[in-house]
Write a protein that holds these residues in place. Structure first.
Motif, PDB file in Angstrom:
ATOM      1  N   HIS A  17     -35.581 -28.222   4.800  1.00 63.21           N
ATOM      2  CA  HIS A  17     -34.814 -27.142   4.163  1.00 63.21           C
ATOM      3  C   HIS A  17     -33.855 -26.453   5.144  1.00 63.21           C
ATOM      4  CE1 HIS A  17     -34.692 -23.035   2.043  1.00 63.21           C
ATOM      5  NE2 HIS A  17     -33.658 -23.784   1.700  1.00 63.21           N
ATOM      6  N   HIS A  21     -29.549 -26.203   5.303  1.00 64.91           N
ATOM      7  CA  HIS A  21     -28.625 -25.089   5.608  1.00 64.91           C
ATOM      8  C   HIS A  21     -27.622 -25.517   6.683  1.00 64.91           C
ATOM      9  CE1 HIS A  21     -30.591 -21.278   3.821  1.00 64.91           C
ATOM     10  NE2 HIS A  21     -31.067 -22.344   3.190  1.00 64.91           N
ATOM     11  N   CYS A 126     -31.107 -16.887   0.732  1.00 68.46           N
ATOM     12  CA  CYS A 126     -32.130 -17.877   0.379  1.00 68.46           C
ATOM     13  C   CYS A 126     -33.512 -17.241   0.404  1.00 68.46           C
ATOM     14  CB  CYS A 126     -32.057 -19.026   1.388  1.00 68.46           C
ATOM     15  SG  CYS A 126     -33.333 -20.251   1.157  1.00 68.46           S
ATOM     16  N   HIS A 130     -38.551 -21.504   5.825  1.00 65.66           N
ATOM     17  CA  HIS A 130     -37.738 -22.048   6.921  1.00 65.66           C
ATOM     18  C   HIS A 130     -38.547 -22.155   8.209  1.00 65.66           C
ATOM     19  CE1 HIS A 130     -33.689 -22.056   5.216  1.00 65.66           C
ATOM     20  NE2 HIS A 130     -34.135 -21.073   4.455  1.00 65.66           N
TER      21      HIS A 130
END
Ligand SMILES: [Zn+2]
Length: 317
Positions: A17, A21, A126, A130
């Protein structure tokens, strides 16, 4: 009820993830601005669909890959700030403003320290999980780029140990191809050059032989052409099916060229099972164009000569 978190899968999804980004940011930089169409995050695997008229060039993909890997190698922290949507907009955080956000949003920003300067690697709104430091992603590799719809491209990539697995898979494929070609992986380029050269020679030899074969066949047929079938008698000329030679469209045209030069003094129809056909007439009382029109063939050219592709020809002759 007890809920258990599968930590290794959670970590694998976090890596993919955060890498998404970074990919989004790198694409934005490369294409000036791009819009995400869809994305999927799985265990050390990501799929990112974005708007782009043209596919990215190989060197652009390599550039994105190395930019992301450079960032993964630098000292960096993923910082998360909860703030209002208004404040987030002022921070220039990337968002999908057609999406509806609540009053409070979460800004995920990644900054890298390189050569004593702070380099922004991504800033997006978001709510998802992360990694804390992007070095935890380990490595990033683009697996492939495809088109999923008009104006939408897809990049698939892997992170962490999947990068090594991907490299090993490629190595195995190279080793397999090399052994089938009886050479070492390092010699593949030279081997390929050699094979392509040989193939080119074979292709021209094959075309020449096929051409000679066709000429011989047509010449033989020319001698027999005075013995027409019942239909040939009605048509007042020869009918030749050249499908035996499995001609390609362009070779068929060459055959017709050949026939026109040799048989300018008779009426003929030459056709193939693929529907390629040519009709030629030389007598004043028979028109190739009129014949084609009467038989419902779609196209006609001049009065004396018609050539096209229409499978209906097989029913006619
Ligand atoms: Zn996200």
């Amino acid at each position: 009820m007890k809920l258990l978190v599968h930590w290794s899968k959670r970590n694998a999804k976090m890596r993919a993830h955060t890498a998404t980004h970074l990919l989004h940011f790198a694409l934005d930089k490369l294409l000036w601005s791009t819009k995400q169409a869809w994305s999927l995050v799985d265990n050390d695997y990501l799929r990112f669909d974005f708007e782009a008229k043209n596919p990215l060039e190989e060197n652009e993909l390599l550039l994105i890959e190395s930019q992301i890997n450079d960032r993964i190698r630098c000292w960096s922290v993923v910082s998360i700030t909860q703030t209002s949507l208004e404040e987030a907009k002022k921070m220039w955080a990337k968002a999908f403003f057609e999406d509806t956000y609540g009053e409070e949003v979460r800004v995920v920003s990644i900054e890298c320290t390189s050569d004593n300067s702070l380099d922004l690697a991504s800033k997006e709104l978001c709510w998802w999980i992360h990694v804390q430091d992007i070095s935890h992603i380990g490595a990033f590799k683009i697996v492939q780029q495809t088109a999923v719809a008009s104006g939408i491209r897809r990049i698939e990539a892997v992170t962490w140990t999947s990068v090594t697995e991907q490299a090993q898979k490629s190595d195995r494929r190279l080793a397999d191809i090399s052994s089938r070609l009886d050479c070492q992986p390092k010699q593949l380029e030279n081997k390929l050059e050699k094979i392509l050269k040989e193939y080119g020679h074979l292709q021209s030899d094959h075309a020449l032989l096929q051409w000679k074969l066709i000429c011989t066949h047509l010449d033989e047929f020319h001698n027999e052409c005075d013995l027409p079938s019942a239909w040939s008698a009605r048509w007042k000329g020869c009918i030749i099916n050249v499908s035996w030679s499995s001609l390609e469209d362009h070779t068929f045209k060459e055959v017709i060229h050949h026939a026109k030069a040799r048989w300018s003094d008779r009426n003929w129809i030459i056709y193939s099972d693929e529907g390629n056909f040519a009709i030629y007439t030389w007598t004043w009382d028979l028109s190739a164009k009129q014949f084609a029109r009467d038989q419902g063939l779609k196209w006609w050219w001049s009065d004396q000569f018609v050539q096209w592709k229409d499978e209906k020809i097989k029913e006619i002759v």
